[in-house]
Enzyme design. Structure first.
Site, mmCIF file in Angstrom:
data_model
loop_
_atom_site.group_PDB
_atom_site.id
_atom_site.type_symbol
_atom_site.label_atom_id
_atom_site.label_comp_id
_atom_site.label_asym_id
_atom_site.label_seq_id
_atom_site.Cartn_x
_atom_site.Cartn_y
_atom_site.Cartn_z
ATOM 1 N N ALA A 1 0.837 -1.203 0.000
ATOM 2 C CA ALA A 1 0.000 0.000 0.000
ATOM 3 C C ALA A 1 0.869 1.249 0.000
ATOM 4 C CB ALA A 1 -0.919 -0.008 1.218
ATOM 5 N N ASP A 2 0.258 2.346 -0.439
ATOM 6 C CA ASP A 2 0.913 3.652 -0.365
ATOM 7 C C ASP A 2 -0.171 4.710 -0.184
ATOM 8 O OD1 ASP A 2 3.588 5.071 -0.705
ATOM 9 O OD2 ASP A 2 2.284 6.224 -2.038
ATOM 10 N N THR A 3 0.152 5.745 0.588
ATOM 11 C CA THR A 3 -0.816 6.792 0.905
ATOM 12 C C THR A 3 -0.236 8.163 0.596
ATOM 13 O OG1 THR A 3 -1.753 5.435 2.682
ATOM 14 C CG2 THR A 3 -2.218 7.796 2.763
ATOM 15 N N GLY B 1 -3.514 3.685 -2.216
ATOM 16 C CA GLY B 1 -3.525 2.640 -3.225
ATOM 17 C C GLY B 1 -3.097 1.336 -2.588
#
Length: 195
Positions: free
Chosen positions: A68-70, A105
């Site tokens: 994940a990435d924010t 994501g």
């Protein structure tokens, strides 16, 4: 079948542990640069996939990898993780009294197949004083957080006026959607095994 969370984030690890599903957490070193034309949710989607690709060669056939990435999106541009305490204060002053969007994501990788989604939450901050910002940055040192804040900390308690969307997405991991997607993957795997 093993579930692997590819994240160094203690918040993602804590949220994943809350599902009461056995998993292993690993650190992934991936190139987090992205093409200049990407906007909003496409940025963390691209980076989450890059993280999955960076670890793909370590997976066994039935393993499920989650990455994940924010990011924080404010006034048409991205706020990532601050580079210094001064940078963190600048970001918080920019967020003060405004509404921004938090995008996360998430990518799943199993048997060479990538599936991804992006989650979005709109967050409105009340105006913050310099004293509140200085205190938060000195006490909590939010250098590992997109937009220089953790919604589950002091600044979230005093600053967040309104939110539209998932709270846990603002923490960096839309755990409800992760759970639903895992259920779908596990159901699909069982059906394949039974056929």
């Amino acid at each position: 079948m093993k579930i692997i969370l590819g994240s160094q984030s203690p918040r993602r690890r804590e949220l994943m542990a809350g599902l009461d599903i056995p998993f292993e957490a690993v650190n992934i070193n991936a190139d987090e640069t992205f093409p200049d034309h990407l906007q909003q949710g496409d940025i963390p989607l691209y980076i989450s996939r890059a993280k999955a690709q960076a670890y793909a060669s370590h997976l066994l056939p039935d393993d499920i990898l989650i990455t994940a990435d924010t990011i924080v999106w404010l006034d048409g541009r991205m706020l990532g993780k601050p580079q210094s305490e001064e940078d963190a204060k600048t970001m918080l002053r920019q967020l003060s009294g405004k509404t921004h969007i938090v995008y996360t994501g998430v990518t799943f990788l199993q048997n060479g197949k990538y599936t991804s989604f992006v989650d979005a939450t709109e967050v409105s901050f009340r105006p913050l004083t310099d004293e509140e910002i200085d205190y938060y940055v000195a006490r909590y040192r939010p250098l590992d957080k997109a937009g220089a804040y953790g919604v589950q900390e002091y600044i979230g308690y005093i600053g967040v006026r309104m939110m539209k969307g998932a709270y846990f997405n603002v923490m960096g991991f839309p755990i409800n959607r992760v759970y639903q997607h895992l259920q779908d993957l596990l159901t699909d795997s069982k059906q394949l095994t039974n056929n």
